[in-house]
Scaffold this active site. Structure first.
Site, short mmCIF file in Angstrom:
data_model
loop_
_atom_site.label_atom_id
_atom_site.label_comp_id
_atom_site.label_asym_id
_atom_site.label_seq_id
_atom_site.Cartn_x
_atom_site.Cartn_y
_atom_site.Cartn_z
N ARG A 10 2.41 27.28 -55.53
CA ARG A 10 1.66 26.49 -54.65
C ARG A 10 2.24 26.27 -53.14
O ARG A 10 3.41 26.43 -53.25
CB ARG A 10 1.18 25.01 -55.53
CG ARG A 10 2.59 24.34 -55.47
CD ARG A 10 2.43 23.15 -56.44
NE ARG A 10 3.55 22.36 -56.55
CZ ARG A 10 3.87 21.26 -55.90
NH1 ARG A 10 3.08 21.02 -54.84
NH2 ARG A 10 4.81 20.58 -56.25
N ARG A 44 -1.08 18.77 -46.55
CA ARG A 44 -1.42 17.56 -46.39
C ARG A 44 -2.30 17.16 -45.15
O ARG A 44 -1.74 17.63 -43.96
CB ARG A 44 -0.01 16.78 -46.31
CG ARG A 44 1.23 16.91 -47.28
CD ARG A 44 2.49 16.20 -47.02
NE ARG A 44 3.42 16.37 -47.99
CZ ARG A 44 4.69 15.99 -48.00
NH1 ARG A 44 5.19 15.27 -46.76
NH2 ARG A 44 5.45 16.19 -48.82
N ARG A 89 21.10 35.42 -54.40
CA ARG A 89 21.11 35.32 -53.01
C ARG A 89 22.21 34.35 -52.48
O ARG A 89 22.56 33.37 -53.16
CB ARG A 89 19.75 34.92 -52.37
CG ARG A 89 18.63 36.18 -52.89
CD ARG A 89 19.00 37.21 -52.10
NE ARG A 89 18.48 37.00 -50.53
CZ ARG A 89 18.67 37.98 -49.44
NH1 ARG A 89 18.92 39.17 -49.81
NH2 ARG A 89 18.17 37.58 -48.37
N ARG A 148 17.51 29.43 -40.09
CA ARG A 148 17.41 28.36 -39.38
C ARG A 148 18.71 27.63 -38.74
O ARG A 148 19.60 28.50 -38.90
CB ARG A 148 16.88 27.12 -40.56
CG ARG A 148 17.98 26.98 -41.69
CD ARG A 148 17.43 25.95 -42.87
NE ARG A 148 18.34 25.92 -43.62
CZ ARG A 148 18.21 24.91 -44.58
NH1 ARG A 148 17.32 23.97 -44.70
NH2 ARG A 148 19.25 24.57 -45.63
N GLU A 163 22.20 29.68 -40.01
CA GLU A 163 22.05 30.22 -41.22
C GLU A 163 21.58 31.38 -41.64
O GLU A 163 20.27 31.64 -40.95
CB GLU A 163 21.26 29.04 -42.03
CG GLU A 163 21.43 29.07 -43.71
CD GLU A 163 20.86 27.87 -44.39
OE1 GLU A 163 20.05 28.16 -45.37
OE2 GLU A 163 21.35 26.91 -44.11
N TYR A 210 18.19 26.83 -59.90
CA TYR A 210 18.31 25.92 -58.65
C TYR A 210 17.80 24.68 -58.81
O TYR A 210 17.01 24.18 -59.69
CB TYR A 210 17.13 26.57 -57.62
CG TYR A 210 17.38 25.65 -56.32
CD1 TYR A 210 18.43 25.88 -55.31
CD2 TYR A 210 16.40 24.87 -56.00
CE1 TYR A 210 18.34 25.13 -54.44
CE2 TYR A 210 16.65 24.07 -54.93
CZ TYR A 210 17.57 24.30 -54.09
OH TYR A 210 17.74 23.42 -52.95
N ASP A 229 17.92 20.47 -56.95
CA ASP A 229 18.31 19.65 -55.88
C ASP A 229 19.35 18.84 -56.50
O ASP A 229 19.77 18.87 -57.66
CB ASP A 229 17.10 18.91 -55.46
CG ASP A 229 16.01 19.76 -54.89
OD1 ASP A 229 16.53 20.49 -53.97
OD2 ASP A 229 14.87 19.64 -54.67
#
Length: 377
Positions: free
Chosen positions: A175, A179, A252, A283, A308, A356, A358
């Site tokens: 997805r 917004r 990666r 970035r 990066e 992964y 956070d």
């Protein structure tokens, strides 16, 4: 046994675990093969600025227990993540919101933006002739249409993964949040910020009074390290723990080119994504904007900028992101089954779980483990 726990790795999982164990009167030793503590949240101090050495880290959560916990160690500031996308010199706000759609098409109302997106989504769905999307490109086009995909997703994603979007599986983009409000706040979470004084303050607070050793490789003297504690907390690569019994997991990785700029304000924002192949990096990070606001930015006469770069992982590099394809998912599951059989080893974190994470979910998971382990103490 000299210790209750040997903790391999001083990143967020290991440091929070050590802190919780110490609160229960248990003795821990934390070892890390790097020359510093903190894992990937470690910061270097350059020109009075905390530089996120291993990439931008922004703490965000809706879990009040987690937020209160980290703030009990060190107070966090009010940083709000509002990245920009630069596509061939044109700037767009992220995440995709009414500001983005105005910059993209000049639309000024949610109804206009919805109509534009739905029109382009319909074109993509029609082109599939009733079949399901077969790759990331087809999937993304059915979610947001061609304009957003081509300017803000396609080439950025190809730089990230080192492969064409048509060669990447569709499930990578399940997805894409859209917004229809003028809100550049990237996260939906209730709380977000950066530790005041930098992430090193958080790690120092967590590890206060706990024995630690850096420049210490668990695998160079594994038998010794496994013999000095009742239990082991392991946060390194799970395939390495099992001596690559079933094969090597793919990753990666990212690398950084960091420089000092002789100006107080280089790009006016902490994070700018570069979404075309015109730039080889994904970035740029201007580190001072994580912790300096308003006049503080100009009181510090220089700034630090990091480019990066996303690359294929090779031996000796730092592994960052698991490769979630069929081969690696199946291989990781084999290692997970081995880990479930361990009675005195706790595996935790992105390397040990090949997942992964956070930061906040890591803290939440350790607090949950600790509640379970120490509920009877």
């Amino acid at each position: 046994m000299k210790y209750d726990y040997l903790i391999v790795g001083s990143g967020l999982f290991g440091s929070v675990f050590a802190y919780c164990a110490k609160q229960k009167g248990l003795k821990c030793l934390v070892i890390d093969k790097r020359p510093h503590l903190g894992g990937n949240v470690y910061c270097e101090r350059v020109e009075g600025i905390n530089v996120h050495k291993y990439g931008a880290h922004i703490f965000h959560t809706s879990n009040k227990e987690v937020w209160d916990f980290v703030n009990s160690i060190v107070p966090f500031n009010r940083y709000t993540n509002s990245p920009l996308a630069n596509h061939k010199g044109h700037l767009y706000n992220l995440p995709f919101n009414m500001n983005t759609f105005y910059q993209m098409w000049g639309v000024t109302t949610p109804e206009q933006a919805k109509a534009k997106i739905e029109e382009q989504k319909a074109e993509a769905v029609t082109s599939l002739n009733g079949r399901e999307p077969q790759n990331l490109e087809e999937q993304a086009l059915t979610l947001v249409g061609k304009d957003i995909f081509e300017k803000l997703i396609k080439e950025y994603t190809e730089k990230q993964w080192g492969r064409k979007c048509t060669e990447l599986p569709a499930f990578i983009i399940k997805r894409l949040p859209v917004r229809f409000v003028f809100d550049n706040n990237y996260f939906n979470d209730k709380y977000q910020g950066i530790p005041i004084g930098g992430y090193n303050k958080l790690i120092e607070g967590l590890l206060t009074g706990i024995e630690t050793r850096v420049n210490t490789d668990f695998f160079k003297n594994r038998e010794y390290w496994e013999g000095i504690a009742d239990k082991l907390v392991y946060t390194g690569q799970i395939d390495e723990f099992y001596n690559y019994r079933y094969g090597i997991l793919d990753w990666r990785t990212v690398s950084f080119k960091t420089r000092v700029e002789d100006t107080p304000n280089y790009q006016g924002n902490a994070v700018v994504n570069y979404t075309s192949h015109a730039e080889p990096y994904t970035r740029t990070i201007e580190h001072k904007h994580f912790e300096m606001f308003g006049q503080e930015v100009y009181d510090c006469p220089k700034t630090i900028v990091s480019e990066e770069y996303s690359t294929e992982y090779k031996d000796g590099m730092e592994p960052y992101y698991p490769v979630n394809d069929e081969r690696n998912s199946a291989l990781a599951e084999k290692y997970h089954q081995l880990a479930l059989q361990e009675k005195n080893v706790i595996f935790g974190g992105r390397l040990a779980e090949y997942k992964y994470y956070d930061m906040a979910p890591i803290v939440e998971k350790v607090l949950r483990i600790s509640h379970s382990l120490y509920s009877t103490l």
